[in-house]
Design an enzyme around this catalytic site. Structure first.
Site, PDB file in Angstrom:
ATOM      1  N   HIS A  49       4.266  10.381 -11.001  1.00 47.59           N
ATOM      2  CA  HIS A  49       4.180   8.928 -10.898  1.00 47.59           C
ATOM      3  C   HIS A  49       5.113   8.383 -11.976  1.00 47.59           C
ATOM      4  O   HIS A  49       5.403   9.087 -12.956  1.00 47.59           O
ATOM      5  CB  HIS A  49       2.760   8.441 -11.149  1.00 47.59           C
ATOM      6  CG  HIS A  49       1.770   8.906 -10.106  1.00 47.59           C
ATOM      7  ND1 HIS A  49       0.776   9.808 -10.382  1.00 47.59           N
ATOM      8  CD2 HIS A  49       1.661   8.591  -8.799  1.00 47.59           C
ATOM      9  CE1 HIS A  49       0.085  10.040  -9.278  1.00 47.59           C
ATOM     10  NE2 HIS A  49       0.597   9.310  -8.297  1.00 47.59           N
ATOM     11  N   ASP A  52       3.534   8.760 -15.213  1.00 43.93           N
ATOM     12  CA  ASP A  52       3.381  10.146 -15.686  1.00 43.93           C
ATOM     13  C   ASP A  52       4.631  10.535 -16.475  1.00 43.93           C
ATOM     14  O   ASP A  52       4.569  11.353 -17.396  1.00 43.93           O
ATOM     15  CB  ASP A  52       3.292  11.143 -14.509  1.00 43.93           C
ATOM     16  CG  ASP A  52       2.006  11.023 -13.713  1.00 43.93           C
ATOM     17  OD1 ASP A  52       0.953  10.751 -14.321  1.00 43.93           O
ATOM     18  OD2 ASP A  52       2.068  11.222 -12.484  1.00 43.93           O
ATOM     19  N   GLU A 172       4.287   8.168   2.099  1.00 40.23           N
ATOM     20  CA  GLU A 172       3.126   9.079   2.153  1.00 40.23           C
ATOM     21  C   GLU A 172       1.944   8.258   2.654  1.00 40.23           C
ATOM     22  O   GLU A 172       1.326   7.510   1.907  1.00 40.23           O
ATOM     23  CB  GLU A 172       2.843   9.656   0.759  1.00 40.23           C
ATOM     24  CG  GLU A 172       1.620  10.560   0.749  1.00 40.23           C
ATOM     25  CD  GLU A 172       1.292  11.146  -0.626  1.00 40.23           C
ATOM     26  OE1 GLU A 172       2.053  10.914  -1.576  1.00 40.23           O
ATOM     27  OE2 GLU A 172       0.255  11.816  -0.729  1.00 40.23           O
TER      28      GLU A 172
HETATM   29 MN   LIG Z   1      -0.650  13.027  -2.091  1.00 43.20          MN
END
Ligand SMILES: [Mn+2]
Length: 343
Positions: A49, A52, A172
């Protein structure tokens, strides 16, 4: 010649165990330890991310200095950054969603944060941006104009494609959780949106096994659809026991046959030959003790590799004969015998 696979995971896959019903049960494991595990266990990349990778509230110059340090650390360990995904769902600006929020100010926050995530990706040497529309949905239908929200979805994709002419966007999709109903819940929805953008060739798919199952769809068929469009640019393998919360279980542990089917189609069509990673998105069981916090990742990678062996050991001629004879009962029995080492 059959290909070999490169694997990745995200630092959030090794977490402290808090859930909506209870507090953390393990100590935080520093990022450096996760990198050490990645190297030792034979992973090739880390998924990030935006936050992150770096504190996204830093001034840009300082942010980029930190990113250069992170990139060097990854390089030194022979690892890549697979992708950056803007973590939009934690911020107070995104309580009602990001780019589909009803507030113009909050939509702008989401757009700016996504643009910044694109820049972070480029600093880390990846051209992949993953978008998970976590809160781009509703709990009350009349609360959000779905027609307008889909228009805003396309608008965001165009802004990002315009912002950087080399970035690729991987959607996603997931049908629910945290929202009651998420806009663009499946691969097909996202591909339809991609077709309306200014550069559909730079918009593709990351399929997560559990997300497909939460939509009551077959993950291997979802992968087949994305492969058919030439758009399967990422995967998040895991497992899921029915239509519950997003469980992110170890690959193959809830339904080994479904896991086999995913590996079968991926291997058949040379997934990974264009640099795609076999990404894992698997949560540590809350019951795991501190010293075995990485087992789910090592085990999922091992299960994938064992299934690749099983897939490649199949007697394809026999499978073709059974298909020609339309004897799918025997085909099913044969696949289970392969999985059980009895073929
Ligand atoms: Mn995922």
């Amino acid at each position: 010649m059959a290909g070999t696979y490169r694997f990745s995971f995200g630092p959030w896959n090794v977490h402290e165990g808090e859930d909506p019903f209870g507090p953390r049960v393990r100590e935080t494991i520093p990022f450096e330890e996760k990198v050490k595990f990645a190297v030792k266990a034979g992973f090739g990349a880390i998924q990030f991310h935006d936050d992150d990778a770096v504190d996204v509230t830093l001034p840009i110059a300082e942010q980029n200095k930190k990113l250069a340090e992170l990139k060097k650390m990854l390089d030194d360990n022979g690892l890549e950054a697979e992708f950056i995904a803007p973590r939009l769902w934690f911020n107070p600006h995104t309580i009602d969603g990001g780019w589909t929020s009803n507030s113009a100010e909050d939509r702008q926050y989401a757009i700016d944060r996504c643009k910044r995530a694109v820049d972070i990706a480029k600093e880390l040497g990846t051209d992949r941006l993953v978008l998970w529309p976590a809160r781009e949905g509703s709990y009350v239908r009349e609360a959000k104009d779905s027609k307008l929200a889909y228009d805003r979805f396309v608008e965001l994709l165009n802004i990002l494609l315009e912002h950087d002419k080399t970035i690729r966007i991987l959607g996603e999709m997931k049908p629910n959780e945290p929202c009651d109903s998420t806009l663009s819940p499946t691969t097909g929805h996202f591909l339809a949106l991609a077709s309306r953008t200014i550069d559909p060739d730079r918009v593709g798919i990351l399929i997560e096994s559990a997300h497909a199952m939460l939509a009551n769809l077959e993950p291997s068929d979802e992968m087949g659809m994305a492969l058919s469009f030439g758009k399967l640019w990422g995967i998040h393998l895991n497992d899921q026991n029915g239509l519950k919360f997003d469980e992110d279980k170890t690959f193959g542990t809830a339904n080994l046959n479904k896991a086999f089917s995913q590996v079968y189609i991926l291997d058949k069509y040379g997934y990974g030959n264009n640099g795609e990673y076999v990404g894992l998105d698997i949560k540590v069981l809350r019951t795991q003790k501190q010293d075995v916090s990485f087992a789910h990742l090592a085990n999922s990678k091992a299960i994938f590799e064992m299934l690749v062996e099983k897939v490649r050991s199949c007697d394809q001629k026999y499978i073709d004969e059974l298909i020609a004879a339309r004897d799918y009962e025997e085909l099913s029995f044969y696949i289970l015998k392969v999985i059980m080492g009895k073929a």
